[in-house]
Scaffold this active site. Structure first.
Site, PDB file in Angstrom:
ATOM      1  N   ARG A 111      -5.145  -1.233 -10.467  1.00 58.14           N
ATOM      2  CA  ARG A 111      -3.807  -1.622 -10.136  1.00 58.14           C
ATOM      3  C   ARG A 111      -2.712  -0.190 -10.545  1.00 58.14           C
ATOM      4  O   ARG A 111      -3.068   0.546 -11.343  1.00 58.14           O
ATOM      5  CB  ARG A 111      -2.912  -2.682 -10.901  1.00 58.14           C
ATOM      6  CG  ARG A 111      -3.258  -2.305 -12.570  1.00 58.14           C
ATOM      7  CD  ARG A 111      -3.026  -3.695 -13.284  1.00 58.14           C
ATOM      8  NE  ARG A 111      -4.547  -4.588 -12.865  1.00 58.14           N
ATOM      9  CZ  ARG A 111      -4.671  -5.501 -13.816  1.00 58.14           C
ATOM     10  NH1 ARG A 111      -3.718  -6.145 -14.495  1.00 58.14           N
ATOM     11  NH2 ARG A 111      -5.809  -6.069 -13.619  1.00 58.14           N
ATOM     12  N   ASP A 135       0.890  -2.258 -14.450  1.00 55.87           N
ATOM     13  CA  ASP A 135       0.689  -3.740 -15.072  1.00 55.87           C
ATOM     14  C   ASP A 135       1.544  -3.606 -15.966  1.00 55.87           C
ATOM     15  O   ASP A 135       1.634  -3.074 -16.951  1.00 55.87           O
ATOM     16  CB  ASP A 135      -0.750  -3.916 -15.530  1.00 55.87           C
ATOM     17  CG  ASP A 135      -1.326  -5.280 -15.909  1.00 55.87           C
ATOM     18  OD1 ASP A 135      -0.871  -6.163 -15.504  1.00 55.87           O
ATOM     19  OD2 ASP A 135      -2.191  -5.251 -16.873  1.00 55.87           O
ATOM     20  N   ASP A 165       2.730  -6.219 -18.962  1.00 51.84           N
ATOM     21  CA  ASP A 165       2.501  -7.631 -19.759  1.00 51.84           C
ATOM     22  C   ASP A 165       3.374  -7.821 -20.847  1.00 51.84           C
ATOM     23  O   ASP A 165       3.608  -6.971 -21.821  1.00 51.84           O
ATOM     24  CB  ASP A 165       0.918  -7.533 -20.588  1.00 51.84           C
ATOM     25  CG  ASP A 165      -0.284  -7.552 -19.443  1.00 51.84           C
ATOM     26  OD1 ASP A 165       0.159  -8.151 -18.349  1.00 51.84           O
ATOM     27  OD2 ASP A 165      -1.121  -7.075 -19.760  1.00 51.84           O
TER      28      ASP A 165
END
Length: 183
Positions: free
Chosen positions: A103, A106, A108
């Protein structure tokens, strides 16, 4: 009176995108997080580099990840902040085509004021943060006394959790990700 809670956000990138290379995408993500209404970045770790982690384990053939951690204070709800982080990912070219796939970015939500929550939309603290050196090592850089909440065996001092991991984490030489933030 506005209530702000401390939050921990992990950043990762292993693909260059239309808006830049892995490092530039982390920089853009930090600035985007800091520009969210109701969110104030308070600290940013250095960058670490780690091999790509896939459902079957480490994938040495995939591009390595650059990772970092942002500490912030948020007046948003956990769900609103997670939605905003997903919006930043989309803006920076994230495509959700495979679980744990490569990716561009990301983001989180690791911890939100120590809250414990498990819904279809969000799980706090992040359910796998306790075993991921690519989250724990940069977090420890900016908060040496950090503690991760969670279930037995998945919570404790971040330093102790990091010591129990076997992931390879190396420091990545780069200018501070906090450069250019209004402080």
């Amino acid at each position: 009176m506005r209530v702000e809670l401390p939050v921990v956000i992990a950043l990762g990138s292993n693909l260059d995108g239309a808006l830049g290379d892995r490092e530039q995408l982390l920089r853009l993500a930090v600035r985007a997080i800091d520009s969210l209404v109701g969110v104030r970045v308070t600290d940013v770790s250095g960058i670490v580099e780690t091999p790509a982690l896939k459902p079957h384990g480490v994938d040495e053939t995939a591009p390595s990840y650059l990772n970092a951690v942002v500490l912030a204070r948020s007046a948003l709800s956990p769900e609103m902040l997670l939605g905003a982080l997903h919006g930043i990912e989309a803006t920076l070219g994230r495509l959700r085509e495979e679980v744990w796939g490569d990716r561009t970015i990301d983001l989180d939500l690791i911890d939100f004021g120590g809250l414990a929550r498990a819904t279809e939309e969000i799980t706090l603290p992040h359910p796998r943060a306790w075993q991921r050196a690519f989250v724990l090592a940069p977090w420890l850089q900016v908060q040496p006394d950090a503690v991760l909440g969670g279930a037995d065996g998945q919570r404790g001092r971040v330093a102790d959790l990091l010591a129990a991991t076997t992931d390879r984490v190396t420091e990545y030489p780069a200018a501070p990700l906090s450069e250019g933030l209004d402080r």
